[in-house]
Scaffold this active site. Sequence first.
Site, PDB file in Angstrom:
ATOM      1  N   CYS A 145       0.799  -1.226   0.000  1.00 27.64           N
ATOM      2  CA  CYS A 145       0.000   0.000   0.000  1.00 27.64           C
ATOM      3  C   CYS A 145       0.831   1.275   0.000  1.00 27.64           C
ATOM      4  O   CYS A 145       0.268   2.373   0.057  1.00 27.64           O
ATOM      5  CB  CYS A 145      -0.934   0.005   1.214  1.00 27.64           C
ATOM      6  SG  CYS A 145      -2.081  -1.387   1.248  1.00 27.64           S
TER       7      CYS A 145
ATOM      8  N   LYS B 155      -8.901  -0.538  10.311  1.00 29.44           N
ATOM      9  CA  LYS B 155      -8.801  -1.584   9.286  1.00 29.44           C
ATOM     10  C   LYS B 155      -7.870  -2.669   9.807  1.00 29.44           C
ATOM     11  O   LYS B 155      -6.666  -2.460   9.955  1.00 29.44           O
ATOM     12  CB  LYS B 155      -8.265  -0.992   7.980  1.00 29.44           C
ATOM     13  CG  LYS B 155      -8.143  -1.987   6.849  1.00 29.44           C
ATOM     14  CD  LYS B 155      -7.630  -1.287   5.591  1.00 29.44           C
ATOM     15  CE  LYS B 155      -7.477  -2.236   4.423  1.00 29.44           C
ATOM     16  NZ  LYS B 155      -6.962  -1.540   3.216  1.00 29.44           N
TER      17      LYS B 155
ATOM     18  N   ARG C 233      -8.586  -9.209  -2.978  1.00 30.25           N
ATOM     19  CA  ARG C 233      -7.244  -9.152  -3.567  1.00 30.25           C
ATOM     20  C   ARG C 233      -7.202  -9.825  -4.923  1.00 30.25           C
ATOM     21  O   ARG C 233      -6.431  -9.427  -5.805  1.00 30.25           O
ATOM     22  CB  ARG C 233      -6.226  -9.751  -2.594  1.00 30.25           C
ATOM     23  CG  ARG C 233      -6.041  -8.849  -1.371  1.00 30.25           C
ATOM     24  CD  ARG C 233      -5.166  -9.447  -0.291  1.00 30.25           C
ATOM     25  NE  ARG C 233      -5.089  -8.538   0.853  1.00 30.25           N
ATOM     26  CZ  ARG C 233      -4.546  -8.819   2.006  1.00 30.25           C
ATOM     27  NH1 ARG C 233      -4.008 -10.026   2.197  1.00 30.25           N
ATOM     28  NH2 ARG C 233      -4.527  -7.940   2.997  1.00 30.25           N
TER      29      ARG C 233
ATOM     30  N   LYS D 227     -13.498  -2.045   9.593  1.00 28.93           N
ATOM     31  CA  LYS D 227     -13.406  -3.094   8.583  1.00 28.93           C
ATOM     32  C   LYS D 227     -12.542  -4.237   9.100  1.00 28.93           C
ATOM     33  O   LYS D 227     -11.469  -3.960   9.654  1.00 28.93           O
ATOM     34  CB  LYS D 227     -12.789  -2.483   7.314  1.00 28.93           C
ATOM     35  CG  LYS D 227     -12.562  -3.413   6.158  1.00 28.93           C
ATOM     36  CD  LYS D 227     -11.873  -2.673   5.015  1.00 28.93           C
ATOM     37  CE  LYS D 227     -11.634  -3.602   3.830  1.00 28.93           C
ATOM     38  NZ  LYS D 227     -10.936  -2.927   2.730  1.00 28.93           N
TER      39      LYS D 227
ATOM     40  N   SER E 262     -15.209  -8.575   1.232  1.00 24.94           N
ATOM     41  CA  SER E 262     -15.330  -9.591   0.188  1.00 24.94           C
ATOM     42  C   SER E 262     -15.428 -11.005   0.724  1.00 24.94           C
ATOM     43  O   SER E 262     -16.194 -11.826   0.208  1.00 24.94           O
ATOM     44  CB  SER E 262     -14.135  -9.484  -0.763  1.00 24.94           C
ATOM     45  OG  SER E 262     -12.908  -9.703  -0.064  1.00 24.94           O
TER      46      SER E 262
ATOM     47  N   TYR F 168     -21.367  -5.489  -0.727  1.00 25.00           N
ATOM     48  CA  TYR F 168     -21.599  -5.990  -2.078  1.00 25.00           C
ATOM     49  C   TYR F 168     -23.028  -6.479  -2.248  1.00 25.00           C
ATOM     50  O   TYR F 168     -23.450  -6.785  -3.363  1.00 25.00           O
ATOM     51  CB  TYR F 168     -20.597  -7.101  -2.397  1.00 25.00           C
ATOM     52  CG  TYR F 168     -19.164  -6.630  -2.298  1.00 25.00           C
ATOM     53  CD1 TYR F 168     -18.555  -5.960  -3.356  1.00 25.00           C
ATOM     54  CD2 TYR F 168     -18.415  -6.827  -1.139  1.00 25.00           C
ATOM     55  CE1 TYR F 168     -17.246  -5.497  -3.267  1.00 25.00           C
ATOM     56  CE2 TYR F 168     -17.105  -6.373  -1.031  1.00 25.00           C
ATOM     57  CZ  TYR F 168     -16.531  -5.713  -2.094  1.00 25.00           C
ATOM     58  OH  TYR F 168     -15.238  -5.255  -1.992  1.00 25.00           O
TER      59      TYR F 168
END
Length: 328
Positions: free
Chosen positions: A129, A196, A206, A249, A275, A314
């Site tokens: 990152c 996070k 990913r 998260k 995800s 999602y």
Amino acid sequence: MIIRPRRLRASPEIRALTNETRLNHNMLVYPMFVREGKNIIEEISAMPGQFRYSPDKFCKALENVVAHKIQSVLLFGIPEDEKKDLTASAAYDENGVIQQAVKIAKREFPDLNIITDVCMCEYTSHGHCGIVNDNTHSIENDLSLEILKRIAVSQAQAGANIVAPSAMFDGQVNAIRTALDENGFENTLICSYAVKYASGFYGPFREAAGSAPSFGDRKTYQMNPKNVREAVKEALIDINEGADILIVKPGLAYLDVLKTVKEKIYNPVASYQVSGEYAMIKAAVTRGWLNEETIISECAVSFARAGADIIITYFAKELADLISEGRL
């Protein structure tokens, strides 16, 4: 004292009237993936029902999102492999994939809230990152902040309403807030991934974003799953640096953290149903082990009940339909 039995046969209307937790369309944020190229709509194998879109197909995808009465999207960009480098230069290219997508979205749907991910992992050749020290393989925090500033300003110039720094680097919110203000984007909000965790639930993302690190892991700059008080500390730091919204998260495994953070601050807090959570539910539904409507509704309520003002998921389209139909 007379103990009266609970009225189990209350009508749906009465149950709706007495709900302690209520959800609405405004709470929902739908994450989307935009990749470089043309004529691309490709399903993500680890996330059935989720797709990568090239910019020329992105507008049609947004039409579908808006049709579900969703008012906010969170965008992740995926450059061509040959454009990935050590400094994530494609992330702040004025003609980069996210910049293209934001311009399309604001032109066609000016009232849609466009949130853009501010990170480098999708754009670096090593998948980390930030800037990596060649000798130690450690992250160069301050050098990385300079890149994050350029990314955020570039996205704001393209029209993003909200930028969402997700790298978890020290001082990232202050650096980005200063850079935005200096470039005339005082009204661009910051939605910080303040809390996070270094989680195993990110695997499908990913794959979707092509952002797995090629060496090591992200435990040095993401949070230890065993810590809760640290989450409050991180949240307060980001608020003091100028964050407008905070994200906790992942979602389900960190409801206690969400509740603790929300009790300590007054800014809006988002829960990100990530995800891996999506993929687990989809896998169980496909096998007939779970009922999708029941499970996604229960999860969404749990996020709101724990204190989430915003739910990034999602499943946003499915939840939006349930809300419209009065079933959630």
